[in-house]
Design a protein around this motif. Sequence first.
Motif, PDB file in Angstrom:
ATOM      1  N   TYR A  69      16.874  14.687  43.150  1.00 37.67           N
ATOM      2  CA  TYR A  69      16.708  15.856  43.946  1.00 37.67           C
ATOM      3  C   TYR A  69      16.793  15.297  45.465  1.00 37.67           C
ATOM      4  CZ  TYR A  69      15.707  18.442  39.679  1.00 37.67           C
ATOM      5  OH  TYR A  69      15.691  18.730  38.549  1.00 37.67           O
ATOM      6  N   HIS A  70      17.552  15.939  46.232  1.00 38.49           N
ATOM      7  CA  HIS A  70      17.816  15.921  47.805  1.00 38.49           C
ATOM      8  C   HIS A  70      16.617  16.691  48.475  1.00 38.49           C
ATOM      9  CE1 HIS A  70      19.297  16.891  51.877  1.00 38.49           C
ATOM     10  NE2 HIS A  70      19.321  15.378  51.700  1.00 38.49           N
ATOM     11  N   ASN A  71      16.093  16.059  49.349  1.00 38.26           N
ATOM     12  CA  ASN A  71      14.891  16.795  50.132  1.00 38.26           C
ATOM     13  C   ASN A  71      15.647  17.804  51.226  1.00 38.26           C
ATOM     14  OD1 ASN A  71      12.909  17.834  51.917  1.00 38.26           O
ATOM     15  ND2 ASN A  71      11.774  15.843  51.431  1.00 38.26           N
ATOM     16  N   ASN A  72      15.442  18.927  51.275  1.00 40.26           N
ATOM     17  CA  ASN A  72      16.055  19.871  51.959  1.00 40.26           C
ATOM     18  C   ASN A  72      15.337  20.346  53.562  1.00 40.26           C
ATOM     19  OD1 ASN A  72      18.174  20.465  50.234  1.00 40.26           O
ATOM     20  ND2 ASN A  72      17.064  21.937  49.238  1.00 40.26           N
ATOM     21  N   ARG A  73      14.237  19.345  53.522  1.00 36.04           N
ATOM     22  CA  ARG A  73      13.265  19.411  54.897  1.00 36.04           C
ATOM     23  C   ARG A  73      12.402  20.682  55.165  1.00 36.04           C
ATOM     24  NH1 ARG A  73      17.398  16.475  59.189  1.00 36.04           N
ATOM     25  NH2 ARG A  73      18.604  15.192  57.752  1.00 36.04           N
ATOM     26  N   ASP A  74      12.722  21.492  53.900  1.00 39.09           N
ATOM     27  CA  ASP A  74      12.016  22.800  54.312  1.00 39.09           C
ATOM     28  C   ASP A  74      10.897  23.348  52.826  1.00 39.09           C
ATOM     29  OD1 ASP A  74      13.756  23.286  52.314  1.00 39.09           O
ATOM     30  OD2 ASP A  74      14.744  25.005  53.156  1.00 39.09           O
ATOM     31  N   GLY A  75      10.713  22.285  52.183  1.00 41.28           N
ATOM     32  CA  GLY A  75       9.891  22.347  51.236  1.00 41.28           C
ATOM     33  C   GLY A  75      10.580  22.502  49.834  1.00 41.28           C
ATOM     34  N   THR A  76      11.968  22.689  50.015  1.00 44.24           N
ATOM     35  CA  THR A  76      12.848  22.648  48.690  1.00 44.24           C
ATOM     36  C   THR A  76      13.475  21.377  48.570  1.00 44.24           C
ATOM     37  OG1 THR A  76      14.634  23.804  49.714  1.00 44.24           O
ATOM     38  CG2 THR A  76      12.727  25.094  49.167  1.00 44.24           C
ATOM     39  N   PHE A  77      14.026  21.396  47.248  1.00 46.58           N
ATOM     40  CA  PHE A  77      14.874  20.294  46.904  1.00 46.58           C
ATOM     41  C   PHE A  77      16.118  20.515  46.170  1.00 46.58           C
ATOM     42  CE2 PHE A  77      10.987  18.507  47.481  1.00 46.58           C
ATOM     43  CZ  PHE A  77      10.770  17.267  47.706  1.00 46.58           C
ATOM     44  N   THR A  78      17.267  19.956  46.150  1.00 47.43           N
ATOM     45  CA  THR A  78      18.603  20.488  45.685  1.00 47.43           C
ATOM     46  C   THR A  78      19.008  19.043  44.594  1.00 47.43           C
ATOM     47  OG1 THR A  78      19.413  21.578  47.602  1.00 47.43           O
ATOM     48  CG2 THR A  78      20.945  20.755  46.106  1.00 47.43           C
ATOM     49  N   ASP A  79      19.394  19.641  43.376  1.00 43.83           N
ATOM     50  CA  ASP A  79      19.708  18.752  42.240  1.00 43.83           C
ATOM     51  C   ASP A  79      21.105  18.231  42.764  1.00 43.83           C
ATOM     52  OD1 ASP A  79      20.742  17.387  40.168  1.00 43.83           O
ATOM     53  OD2 ASP A  79      19.755  18.867  38.860  1.00 43.83           O
ATOM     54  N   VAL A  80      21.227  16.848  42.962  1.00 40.00           N
ATOM     55  CA  VAL A  80      22.363  16.198  43.572  1.00 40.00           C
ATOM     56  C   VAL A  80      22.911  15.191  42.678  1.00 40.00           C
ATOM     57  CG1 VAL A  80      22.150  16.868  45.871  1.00 40.00           C
ATOM     58  CG2 VAL A  80      21.133  14.673  44.932  1.00 40.00           C
ATOM     59  N   THR A  81      22.343  15.053  41.128  1.00 34.53           N
ATOM     60  CA  THR A  81      22.599  14.124  40.368  1.00 34.53           C
ATOM     61  C   THR A  81      23.831  13.753  40.022  1.00 34.53           C
ATOM     62  OG1 THR A  81      20.461  14.925  39.176  1.00 34.53           O
ATOM     63  CG2 THR A  81      22.007  13.450  38.117  1.00 34.53           C
ATOM     64  N   GLU A  82      24.954  14.725  39.762  1.00 37.81           N
ATOM     65  CA  GLU A  82      26.315  14.493  39.406  1.00 37.81           C
ATOM     66  C   GLU A  82      27.149  13.858  40.823  1.00 37.81           C
ATOM     67  OE1 GLU A  82      28.294  17.286  36.339  1.00 37.81           O
ATOM     68  OE2 GLU A  82      26.721  18.732  37.247  1.00 37.81           O
ATOM     69  N   LYS A  83      26.866  14.668  41.673  1.00 38.69           N
ATOM     70  CA  LYS A  83      27.597  13.968  43.076  1.00 38.69           C
ATOM     71  C   LYS A  83      27.000  12.589  43.395  1.00 38.69           C
ATOM     72  CE  LYS A  83      27.679  14.491  48.102  1.00 38.69           C
ATOM     73  NZ  LYS A  83      27.143  15.219  49.377  1.00 38.69           N
ATOM     74  N   ALA A  84      25.717  12.226  43.021  1.00 36.54           N
ATOM     75  CA  ALA A  84      25.392  10.971  43.081  1.00 36.54           C
ATOM     76  C   ALA A  84      25.678  10.110  42.157  1.00 36.54           C
ATOM     77  CB  ALA A  84      23.602  10.885  43.341  1.00 36.54           C
ATOM     78  N   GLY A  85      25.893  10.295  40.908  1.00 35.39           N
ATOM     79  CA  GLY A  85      26.491   9.670  39.723  1.00 35.39           C
ATOM     80  C   GLY A  85      25.366   8.921  38.778  1.00 35.39           C
ATOM     81  N   TRP A  92      13.691  11.702  55.188  1.00 35.80           N
ATOM     82  CA  TRP A  92      12.778  12.779  54.234  1.00 35.80           C
ATOM     83  C   TRP A  92      12.832  11.981  52.961  1.00 35.80           C
ATOM     84  CZ3 TRP A  92      10.342  17.110  55.897  1.00 35.80           C
ATOM     85  CH2 TRP A  92      10.521  17.384  57.463  1.00 35.80           C
ATOM     86  N   LEU A  93      11.866  11.901  52.201  1.00 32.08           N
ATOM     87  CA  LEU A  93      11.750  11.403  50.987  1.00 32.08           C
ATOM     88  C   LEU A  93      12.417  12.377  49.850  1.00 32.08           C
ATOM     89  CD1 LEU A  93       8.070   9.929  50.799  1.00 32.08           C
ATOM     90  CD2 LEU A  93      10.198   8.814  50.985  1.00 32.08           C
ATOM     91  N   ASP A  94      13.324  11.636  48.956  1.00 36.73           N
ATOM     92  CA  ASP A  94      13.770  12.492  47.934  1.00 36.73           C
ATOM     93  C   ASP A  94      13.108  12.098  46.548  1.00 36.73           C
ATOM     94  OD1 ASP A  94      16.127  13.420  49.802  1.00 36.73           O
ATOM     95  OD2 ASP A  94      16.503  11.183  49.935  1.00 36.73           O
ATOM     96  N   LEU A  95      13.470  12.638  45.702  1.00 35.68           N
ATOM     97  CA  LEU A  95      12.876  12.506  44.089  1.00 35.68           C
ATOM     98  C   LEU A  95      13.878  12.068  43.209  1.00 35.68           C
ATOM     99  CD1 LEU A  95      10.301  15.423  44.355  1.00 35.68           C
ATOM    100  CD2 LEU A  95       9.861  12.945  44.434  1.00 35.68           C
ATOM    101  N   PHE A  96      13.504  10.993  42.384  1.00 36.33           N
ATOM    102  CA  PHE A  96      14.396  10.906  41.205  1.00 36.33           C
ATOM    103  C   PHE A  96      13.287  10.878  40.022  1.00 36.33           C
ATOM    104  CE2 PHE A  96      15.771   7.620  38.031  1.00 36.33           C
ATOM    105  CZ  PHE A  96      17.052   7.983  37.818  1.00 36.33           C
ATOM    106  N   PHE A  97      13.916  11.404  38.765  1.00 34.39           N
ATOM    107  CA  PHE A  97      13.108  11.455  37.670  1.00 34.39           C
ATOM    108  C   PHE A  97      13.839  10.713  36.650  1.00 34.39           C
ATOM    109  CE2 PHE A  97      11.487  14.913  39.978  1.00 34.39           C
ATOM    110  CZ  PHE A  97      10.313  14.818  39.937  1.00 34.39           C
ATOM    111  N   ALA A  98      13.409   9.803  35.748  1.00 35.85           N
ATOM    112  CA  ALA A  98      13.947   9.261  34.606  1.00 35.85           C
ATOM    113  C   ALA A  98      13.573  10.058  33.467  1.00 35.85           C
ATOM    114  CB  ALA A  98      13.403   7.732  34.385  1.00 35.85           C
ATOM    115  N   ASN A  99      14.613  10.204  32.588  1.00 37.85           N
ATOM    116  CA  ASN A  99      14.634  10.977  31.402  1.00 37.85           C
ATOM    117  C   ASN A  99      14.963  10.290  30.067  1.00 37.85           C
ATOM    118  OD1 ASN A  99      14.328  13.419  29.991  1.00 37.85           O
ATOM    119  ND2 ASN A  99      16.100  14.471  30.945  1.00 37.85           N
ATOM    120  N   GLY A 100      14.563  10.821  28.977  1.00 33.01           N
ATOM    121  CA  GLY A 100      14.770  10.182  27.740  1.00 33.01           C
ATOM    122  C   GLY A 100      16.258  10.425  27.220  1.00 33.01           C
ATOM    123  N   ALA A 101      16.407  10.458  25.926  1.00 33.95           N
ATOM    124  CA  ALA A 101      17.966  10.696  25.414  1.00 33.95           C
ATOM    125  C   ALA A 101      17.796  11.208  23.865  1.00 33.95           C
ATOM    126  CB  ALA A 101      18.710   9.351  25.295  1.00 33.95           C
TER     127      ALA A 101
END
Length: 562
Positions: A106-122, A73-82
Amino acid sequence: MNRRSFLLSGLAAAPAIKLLGAMPASAISPLFEDVTANSGIRFKHESSRTSQKYLPESMGAGVAMFDYDNDGWLDLFFANGAKILDPMPRGISPDKSDPRFWNRLYHNNRDGTFTDVTEKAGLQGRLYGMGVATGDYDNDGNVDLLVTNLGGNTLYHNNGDGTFTDVTAKAGVGGSGWCTGAAFVDYDRDGRLDLIITRYVEWDFSSNIYCGEHKPGYRAYCHPDQFNSITHLVFYNNGDGTFTDVSKKCNVEGSPGKGLGVAIDDFDADGWPDIFVANDSVAEQLFRNNHDGTFTEVALLSGLAYDQNGHAFAGMGADFGDYTNSGWPSVFVNALANQKYRLFHNNKGTFDDVTDSIGLGASTMSHSGWGAKWIDYDNDGWLDLFVAQGHVMDNIELTEPRLHYLEPPLLLKNEQGRFATVPQQSDSVFTTSLAARGAAFGDLDNDGLIDIAINCNDGHAIILHNRGGNGNHWLMLNLAGTSSNRDAIGSKIRLVTDNGQQQTRFVSTAGSYISASDKRAHFGLGSSKKLRLIEITWPSGIVQRLESVAVDQILTIKEPAR
């Protein structure tokens, strides 16, 4: 049979091309639905606007669709400023420590929703973020992530356990300057993904100048003409986790530009990947692969450097696509208002600017485009065109009232080589004005329909779900290389349906505006219920054929042994 032979054997005459007006609403079933509110994605891009009108504040950032944890399942990553100080003291870099400036995964939960996993992923990031590229550079089966920034690049190695490690220094791909677009591609076909990075202009905070009228509210972001061009970067994959900067050796350094979007395809059907760079207000660039580790810049000779009047334009987002189903990939490049978006039709290795002849120029003259891609949104077997829009100047209405900083996206339907604006409901995102920038494309819910994620400048991300509705069939191919790079980037796929229609795709995650899309090759099949032939030419040169393939499935294909 080599790559050129199988392409030439299946060529069909390109259909007549004409731009139609808006289609009747009764002709449209599939629609995109803005599902951001219920998706769990709360990302907001922070440009850190200042009174100084620092140019990076206007450019926005990219977004990536990729399966970082191999769950299908496809996950999503967004680049941001500073954070940018107002003004920035000499020698100080933008500060990314505040969580509101973090890049986000954001991790794809396979139900149309996503979970922010930024800190865990580093993946919080460390610089003012710009673009994104995805690819498994070490062939370990896990997709890695490259983020371009104002001030250099950051390469994250995917550890395969939901975390990433910043290996920039070890890998030697940090680079310098204002890095924007990026693409992983095995340009020498040795089985390892190399890295192409575009850079925008020679700029830093100390070189910022005043542009616009000297009265309150009229200061403007400077035109890129105010700054010098800069060379692009090419990093060769050494196969041991490190890269070598070969920008000069491969002849790319000799062709500086003002690069933003980058797209990869085999434009001349010689079996080797070529590189197109969308340049802002200088000539566009096409780097033809010489098969020996070097490139030759041939945009002028091939008809891609300028518009049909010989003028440069503000190239930003770009994509290759065989929209005529002829076997030859054409190039779409968008631009700023008053310049027209450009469509260059591939005539067996050379290009014709057909923008005005099909009416595309008249329909886009007042618009400004960024993220863009050829997608078959309605699965009818013909590539359509999506463009994320919004002007670069946040106060453009003061000097040009007919133009707008915020614009709705554009969707053009391909009717066998003719284009029509797709009508939308009044509450659709296509009637909602955005400061859209990067856009990524892929099937987020594995239903055979292409969805879209948009990163908006200094605004909230948008997730568009393709609702489908017309019953057309489809196929997605997930290629896995063995002799070739694991992601199979650079593979060419030719598909023939039971009614004889041919389609071609080139496997790549690049294209659009400094973003990365699903590497899986998507085909709309219309009413076809069986595929007569799938022919894959892998980067290794191996040609693989599959016959009598069922539709409406995601098919994983492993590269056969030599």
